[in-house]
Write an enzyme that holds these catalytic residues in place. Structure first.
Site, PDB file in Angstrom:
ATOM      1  N   ALA A 169      11.271   2.413  -6.207  1.00  0.00           N
ATOM      2  CA  ALA A 169      10.403   1.577  -7.035  1.00  0.00           C
ATOM      3  C   ALA A 169      11.046   0.221  -7.306  1.00  0.00           C
ATOM      4  O   ALA A 169      10.390  -0.822  -7.201  1.00  0.00           O
ATOM      5  CB  ALA A 169      10.108   2.295  -8.348  1.00  0.00           C
ATOM      6  N   THR A 176       0.808  -1.227   0.000  1.00  0.00           N
ATOM      7  CA  THR A 176       0.000   0.000   0.000  1.00  0.00           C
ATOM      8  C   THR A 176       0.839   1.275   0.000  1.00  0.00           C
ATOM      9  O   THR A 176       0.287   2.375   0.011  1.00  0.00           O
ATOM     10  CB  THR A 176      -0.974  -0.001   1.189  1.00  0.00           C
ATOM     11  N   GLY A 177       2.175   1.152  -0.020  1.00  0.00           N
ATOM     12  CA  GLY A 177       3.029   2.298  -0.316  1.00  0.00           C
ATOM     13  C   GLY A 177       3.158   3.330   0.775  1.00  0.00           C
ATOM     14  O   GLY A 177       3.090   3.032   1.971  1.00  0.00           O
ATOM     15  N   LEU A 237      15.975  18.006  -4.556  1.00  0.00           N
ATOM     16  CA  LEU A 237      16.968  18.312  -5.590  1.00  0.00           C
ATOM     17  C   LEU A 237      16.400  18.101  -6.991  1.00  0.00           C
ATOM     18  O   LEU A 237      16.672  18.888  -7.903  1.00  0.00           O
ATOM     19  CB  LEU A 237      18.222  17.456  -5.398  1.00  0.00           C
ATOM     20  N   GLY A 291      14.099  20.529   2.689  1.00  0.00           N
ATOM     21  CA  GLY A 291      14.652  19.178   2.531  1.00  0.00           C
ATOM     22  C   GLY A 291      15.525  19.052   1.295  1.00  0.00           C
ATOM     23  O   GLY A 291      15.046  19.228   0.179  1.00  0.00           O
ATOM     24  N   HIS A 313      34.568   2.733 -26.837  1.00  0.00           N
ATOM     25  CA  HIS A 313      35.062   4.108 -26.868  1.00  0.00           C
ATOM     26  C   HIS A 313      34.383   4.863 -28.002  1.00  0.00           C
ATOM     27  O   HIS A 313      34.261   4.308 -29.094  1.00  0.00           O
ATOM     28  CB  HIS A 313      36.573   4.110 -27.076  1.00  0.00           C
TER      29      HIS A 313
HETATM   30  P1  FAD Z   1       3.100   2.860  -4.123  1.00  0.00           P
HETATM   31  O1  FAD Z   1       3.701   3.127  -5.439  1.00  0.00           O
HETATM   32  O2  FAD Z   1       2.940   4.014  -3.192  1.00  0.00           O
HETATM   33  O3  FAD Z   1       1.686   2.200  -4.403  1.00  0.00           O
HETATM   34  C1  FAD Z   1       0.790   1.906  -3.390  1.00  0.00           C
HETATM   35  C2  FAD Z   1      -0.614   1.828  -3.972  1.00  0.00           C
HETATM   36  O4  FAD Z   1      -1.482   1.252  -3.013  1.00  0.00           O
HETATM   37  C3  FAD Z   1      -1.212   3.185  -4.309  1.00  0.00           C
HETATM   38  O5  FAD Z   1      -1.669   3.191  -5.634  1.00  0.00           O
HETATM   39  C4  FAD Z   1      -2.383   3.335  -3.331  1.00  0.00           C
HETATM   40  O6  FAD Z   1      -3.484   4.045  -3.884  1.00  0.00           O
HETATM   41  C5  FAD Z   1      -2.741   1.892  -3.086  1.00  0.00           C
HETATM   42  N1  FAD Z   1      -3.427   1.646  -1.803  1.00  0.00           N
HETATM   43  C6  FAD Z   1      -3.081   2.073  -0.569  1.00  0.00           C
HETATM   44  N2  FAD Z   1      -3.918   1.577   0.370  1.00  0.00           N
HETATM   45  C7  FAD Z   1      -4.818   0.824  -0.292  1.00  0.00           C
HETATM   46  C8  FAD Z   1      -5.936   0.030   0.116  1.00  0.00           C
HETATM   47  N3  FAD Z   1      -6.245  -0.107   1.419  1.00  0.00           N
HETATM   48  N4  FAD Z   1      -6.665  -0.587  -0.833  1.00  0.00           N
HETATM   49  C9  FAD Z   1      -6.339  -0.480  -2.145  1.00  0.00           C
HETATM   50  N5  FAD Z   1      -5.280   0.230  -2.584  1.00  0.00           N
HETATM   51  C10 FAD Z   1      -4.534   0.861  -1.680  1.00  0.00           C
HETATM   52  N6  FAD Z   1      11.626   5.686  -6.870  1.00  0.00           N
HETATM   53  C11 FAD Z   1      12.547   5.271  -7.746  1.00  0.00           C
HETATM   54  O7  FAD Z   1      13.025   4.132  -7.636  1.00  0.00           O
HETATM   55  N7  FAD Z   1      12.969   6.074  -8.770  1.00  0.00           N
HETATM   56  C12 FAD Z   1      12.491   7.325  -8.928  1.00  0.00           C
HETATM   57  O8  FAD Z   1      12.883   8.023  -9.865  1.00  0.00           O
HETATM   58  C13 FAD Z   1      11.528   7.795  -8.015  1.00  0.00           C
HETATM   59  N8  FAD Z   1      11.024   9.043  -8.145  1.00  0.00           N
HETATM   60  C14 FAD Z   1      10.061   9.459  -7.259  1.00  0.00           C
HETATM   61  C15 FAD Z   1       9.579  10.764  -7.389  1.00  0.00           C
HETATM   62  C16 FAD Z   1       8.632  11.244  -6.506  1.00  0.00           C
HETATM   63  C17 FAD Z   1       8.121  12.660  -6.659  1.00  0.00           C
HETATM   64  C18 FAD Z   1       8.132  10.388  -5.478  1.00  0.00           C
HETATM   65  C19 FAD Z   1       7.083  10.882  -4.533  1.00  0.00           C
HETATM   66  C20 FAD Z   1       8.623   9.100  -5.344  1.00  0.00           C
HETATM   67  C21 FAD Z   1       9.592   8.626  -6.218  1.00  0.00           C
HETATM   68  N9  FAD Z   1      10.139   7.346  -6.106  1.00  0.00           N
HETATM   69  C22 FAD Z   1      11.100   6.931  -6.985  1.00  0.00           C
HETATM   70  C23 FAD Z   1       9.701   6.432  -5.046  1.00  0.00           C
HETATM   71  C24 FAD Z   1       8.700   5.407  -5.606  1.00  0.00           C
HETATM   72  O9  FAD Z   1       7.612   6.093  -6.187  1.00  0.00           O
HETATM   73  C25 FAD Z   1       8.202   4.487  -4.490  1.00  0.00           C
HETATM   74  O10 FAD Z   1       9.306   3.919  -3.824  1.00  0.00           O
HETATM   75  C26 FAD Z   1       7.338   3.385  -5.071  1.00  0.00           C
HETATM   76  O11 FAD Z   1       6.222   3.910  -5.739  1.00  0.00           O
HETATM   77  C27 FAD Z   1       6.866   2.445  -3.959  1.00  0.00           C
HETATM   78  O12 FAD Z   1       6.093   1.437  -4.512  1.00  0.00           O
HETATM   79  P2  FAD Z   1       4.984   0.664  -3.674  1.00  0.00           P
HETATM   80  O13 FAD Z   1       4.422  -0.354  -4.605  1.00  0.00           O
HETATM   81  O14 FAD Z   1       5.552   0.214  -2.392  1.00  0.00           O
HETATM   82  O15 FAD Z   1       3.887   1.743  -3.299  1.00  0.00           O
HETATM   83  P1  NAI Z   2      14.591  12.293   1.665  1.00  0.00           P
HETATM   84  O1  NAI Z   2      14.623  11.418   2.847  1.00  0.00           O
HETATM   85  O2  NAI Z   2      15.387  11.937   0.462  1.00  0.00           O
HETATM   86  O3  NAI Z   2      15.065  13.762   2.076  1.00  0.00           O
HETATM   87  C1  NAI Z   2      14.462  14.496   3.099  1.00  0.00           C
HETATM   88  C2  NAI Z   2      15.416  15.559   3.561  1.00  0.00           C
HETATM   89  O4  NAI Z   2      14.699  16.473   4.399  1.00  0.00           O
HETATM   90  C3  NAI Z   2      16.570  15.003   4.391  1.00  0.00           C
HETATM   91  O5  NAI Z   2      17.796  15.425   3.840  1.00  0.00           O
HETATM   92  C4  NAI Z   2      16.321  15.591   5.773  1.00  0.00           C
HETATM   93  O6  NAI Z   2      17.513  15.850   6.485  1.00  0.00           O
HETATM   94  C5  NAI Z   2      15.567  16.873   5.437  1.00  0.00           C
HETATM   95  N1  NAI Z   2      14.781  17.422   6.575  1.00  0.00           N
HETATM   96  C6  NAI Z   2      14.028  16.736   7.459  1.00  0.00           C
HETATM   97  N2  NAI Z   2      13.492  17.577   8.385  1.00  0.00           N
HETATM   98  C7  NAI Z   2      13.918  18.832   8.070  1.00  0.00           C
HETATM   99  C8  NAI Z   2      13.726  20.127   8.645  1.00  0.00           C
HETATM  100  N3  NAI Z   2      12.985  20.321   9.740  1.00  0.00           N
HETATM  101  N4  NAI Z   2      14.319  21.191   8.052  1.00  0.00           N
HETATM  102  C9  NAI Z   2      15.090  21.022   6.946  1.00  0.00           C
HETATM  103  N5  NAI Z   2      15.303  19.822   6.363  1.00  0.00           N
HETATM  104  C10 NAI Z   2      14.730  18.738   6.912  1.00  0.00           C
HETATM  105  O7  NAI Z   2      13.030  12.456   1.320  1.00  0.00           O
HETATM  106  P2  NAI Z   2      12.288  13.043   0.035  1.00  0.00           P
HETATM  107  O8  NAI Z   2      13.200  13.867  -0.794  1.00  0.00           O
HETATM  108  O9  NAI Z   2      11.038  13.646   0.561  1.00  0.00           O
HETATM  109  O10 NAI Z   2      11.927  11.734  -0.771  1.00  0.00           O
HETATM  110  C11 NAI Z   2      11.055  10.735  -0.199  1.00  0.00           C
HETATM  111  C12 NAI Z   2      11.360   9.378  -0.748  1.00  0.00           C
HETATM  112  O11 NAI Z   2      11.011   9.290  -2.119  1.00  0.00           O
HETATM  113  C13 NAI Z   2      12.817   9.039  -0.647  1.00  0.00           C
HETATM  114  O12 NAI Z   2      12.976   8.107   0.391  1.00  0.00           O
HETATM  115  C14 NAI Z   2      13.207   8.452  -1.957  1.00  0.00           C
HETATM  116  O13 NAI Z   2      13.630   7.137  -1.796  1.00  0.00           O
HETATM  117  C15 NAI Z   2      11.950   8.510  -2.822  1.00  0.00           C
HETATM  118  N6  NAI Z   2      12.317   9.181  -4.074  1.00  0.00           N
HETATM  119  C16 NAI Z   2      13.252   8.586  -4.891  1.00  0.00           C
HETATM  120  C17 NAI Z   2      13.684   9.227  -6.028  1.00  0.00           C
HETATM  121  C18 NAI Z   2      14.719   8.578  -6.845  1.00  0.00           C
HETATM  122  O14 NAI Z   2      14.991   7.398  -6.677  1.00  0.00           O
HETATM  123  N7  NAI Z   2      15.354   9.297  -7.768  1.00  0.00           N
HETATM  124  C19 NAI Z   2      13.146  10.525  -6.445  1.00  0.00           C
HETATM  125  C20 NAI Z   2      12.195  11.068  -5.498  1.00  0.00           C
HETATM  126  C21 NAI Z   2      11.796  10.391  -4.383  1.00  0.00           C
END
Ligand code: FAD
Ligand code: NAI
Length: 467
Positions: free
Chosen positions: A321, A144-145, A187, A181, A445
């Site tokens: 993901a 459920t993420g 970033l 953050g 290369h």
């Molecule tokens: P989720 O993708 O969160 O899916 C959970 C699903 O469960 C949702 O659709 C929700 O609606 C559903 N759900 C919840 N409760 C219920 C219920 N009771 N009944 C039915 N459905 C329900 N990760 C990367 O690896 N690369 C990236 O580039 C990356 N970029 C990101 C950018 C952003 C802005 C964010 C926010 C996250 C990013 N992540 C990235 C993180 C990645 O999205 C998550 O780690 C990943 O989606 C987690 O997968 P999951 O299947 O655990 O959960």
């Molecule tokens: P994050 O954990 O990467 O970064 C949060 C940052 O907020 C930390 O550096 C922390 O020190 C800072 N912070 C916390 N409290 C604070 C405060 N009071 N004042 C100032 N700074 C504070 O979390 P983020 O960026 O929200 O991403 C969430 C998750 O989504 C990550 O765990 C990541 O795995 C996933 N994600 C992955 C991506 C990828 O794989 N490229 C892209 C985007 C998200």
């Protein structure tokens, strides 16, 4: 009541991949999703839309700032933000639609609505119109993420103080964006809006950016993004954010405990995410969660209730993901009686700024903390022909290896296409390669991958050839 071998709760990369693997292994499978489209955070409001905007904004930035150097005269480069957003939405829609096809192909029954446990083997699904159906299952996978978190004093009104979800669908490009953050979301989305013309200030509590990665990457990325115009305020702990009309004032305390104020028209809160388990019925069932609300699992990813598994963002570990996907396959194969394995140390982390950063294995800090006897090697992108060709000369590859056996322990990259380069590093770790093994392999290369070969050479104690 319909009966299934397995019900998967949540259709993100963890859930939908688990469902596909279960179906491939011959189980009668249902997938429950409360959101109108499949794909979870990743496809709808995470990986896919953020990378779509990163790609588009990079084109815009290059057209404005770098085309000249390539001898391309492009006048009147203008931003069509509604079109850029629309393209992002189209990419999301196509990707989500692809999942409908995959579910049909694998004969997975998709049930739309919120799933709640009635008991260990019974789940009720309630849709938006409050229509209910109940299903019976032998096994369940909870996927459920997560959802965005905030901090005390900062209330996301989703209009001026926003999370990544709103930032991906903004009506306008902010003039002054305050980002709380300096992690991955801060970033990546900070980069998007900086490239599109916003003034971006990133306020970070720690003394470093992307703290999960090797410290050298955060430093290098900070140096490069600063040159691109992003302002950083490290060692600043945000205390509160207050909206007044169309502006937001963010108050932070610096290292000397002094108050510092930041003003913007929008504030993006990116301070991490928390597990989503709302109304799942876990308590009634007796499924244990930890102090951060994450579902507790054993080494088989099984919860405290036998037959109920949990994967992805809702359990401990990196919120990625591809980590969720690996766990989905793992649980499906475990239930089918196979012997799958996940090596968590070889799951890469990637930051999709430009240049990108990517990291896998042990960081230098971890090795130092364990008094590990290691050698290191590095190679700068500026010494690479391929990097000069594309004018992407920022960054480096750093390799850490066991001093005695030469086994590769960690690879950390800042540079063009680091996100793709890290795959070679994962292979090296999984096959327990030595740095000499990789250094002796032919790398085409001119490619960015040659930087890995050269850094490996450096780690063996032989000198790299081109630096
Ligand atoms: P989720 O993708 O969160 O899916 C959970 C699903 O469960 C949702 O659709 C929700 O609606 C559903 N759900 C919840 N409760 C219920 C219920 N009771 N009944 C039915 N459905 C329900 N990760 C990367 O690896 N690369 C990236 O580039 C990356 N970029 C990101 C950018 C952003 C802005 C964010 C926010 C996250 C990013 N992540 C990235 C993180 C990645 O999205 C998550 O780690 C990943 O989606 C987690 O997968 P999951 O299947 O655990 O959960
Ligand atoms: P994050 O954990 O990467 O970064 C949060 C940052 O907020 C930390 O550096 C922390 O020190 C800072 N912070 C916390 N409290 C604070 C405060 N009071 N004042 C100032 N700074 C504070 O979390 P983020 O960026 O929200 O991403 C969430 C998750 O989504 C990550 O765990 C990541 O795995 C996933 N994600 C992955 C991506 C990828 O794989 N490229 C892209 C985007 C998200």
């Amino acid at each position: 009541m319909k009966k299934y071998d397995i019900v998967v709760l949540g259709s993100g990369p963890g859930g939908y991949v688990a469902a596909i693997r279960c179906a491939q292994l011959g189980m009668k499978t249902a997938l429950i999703e409360r959101y109108p489209t499949l794909g979870g955070t990743c496809l709808n409001v995470g990986c896919i839309p953020s990378k779509a905007l990163l790609d588009s904004s990079e084109h815009f930035y290059n057209a404005k700032h770098n085309f000249d150097d390539h001898g391309i005269k492009a006048q009147k480069i203008e931003l069509d933000w509604p079109r850029m957003r629309q393209r992002k939405d189209e990419v999301v829609r196509q990707t989500c639609d692809g999942l409908i096809y995959l579910m049909k192909k694998n004969k997975i029954n998709v049930l739309n609505g919120h799933g709640t446990f009635k008991d260990k083997n019974t789940i009720t699904v309630k849709d938006k119109a409050n229509a209910k159906q109940t299903v019976n299952t032998k096994y369940t996978i909870i996927a459920t993420g997560s959802k965005p978190s905030s901090i005390t004093g900062v209330n996301c009104d989703k209009k001026r103080i926003i999370t990544s979800t709103e930032a991906l669908s903004m009506r306008e490009v902010p003039q002054n964006l305050i980002v709380i953050g300096g992690g991955v979301i801060g970033l990546e989305l900070g980069s998007v809006f900086k490239r599109l013309g916003s003034n971006v200030k990133i306020v970070e509590y720690l003394d470093r950016l992307v703290s999960g990665m090797d410290i050298s990457l955060g430093k290098e990325i900070q140096r490069i993004l600063k040159k691109q115009g992003i302002e950083f305020f490290l060692n600043h702990s945000v205390q509160k954010a207050v909206v007044s009309g169309k502006s937001v004032e963010v108050t932070a305390k610096n290292k000397k405990d002094k108050e510092v104020k930041f003003k913007g028209d929008y504030c993006l809160v990116s301070v991490g995410r928390s597990p989503y388990t709302d109304n799942l019925g876990l308590q009634k069932l007796g499924v244990n969660v930890d102090d951060q609300g994450r579902i507790k699992v054993n080494e088989n990813l099984e919860t405290s209730i036998p037959g109920i598994y949990a994967i992805g963002d809702v359990i401990k570990g990196a919120m990625l993901a591809h980590k969720a996907e690996e766990e989905g396959v793992f649980v499906a194969e475990k239930i089918a009686g196979q012997k799958p394995h996940i090596n968590y140390k070889s799951i890469p982390e990637v930051l999709y700024t430009w240049p990108e950063a990517a990291s896998v294995g042990f960081t230098e800090e971890e090795l130092k903390a364990e008094n590990y006897n290691y050698s290191s090697g590095s190679f700068p992108f500026k010494a690479l022909g391929r990097a000069r060709v594309s004018m992407d000369t920022e960054g480096f590859v750093k390799v850490l290896a066991d001093k005695e056996t030469d086994e590769v322990l960690g690879i950390h990259i800042v540079g063009a296409r680091a996100a793709d380069l890290i795959a070679e590093a994962v292979v090296a770790l999984e096959y327990r390669a030595s740095s000499e093994d990789i250094a002796r392999m032919s790398h085409a290369h001119p490619t960015y991958a040659e930087a890995i070969k050269e850094a490996m050479l450096d780690a063996t104690g032989k000198r790299s050839l081109h630096n």
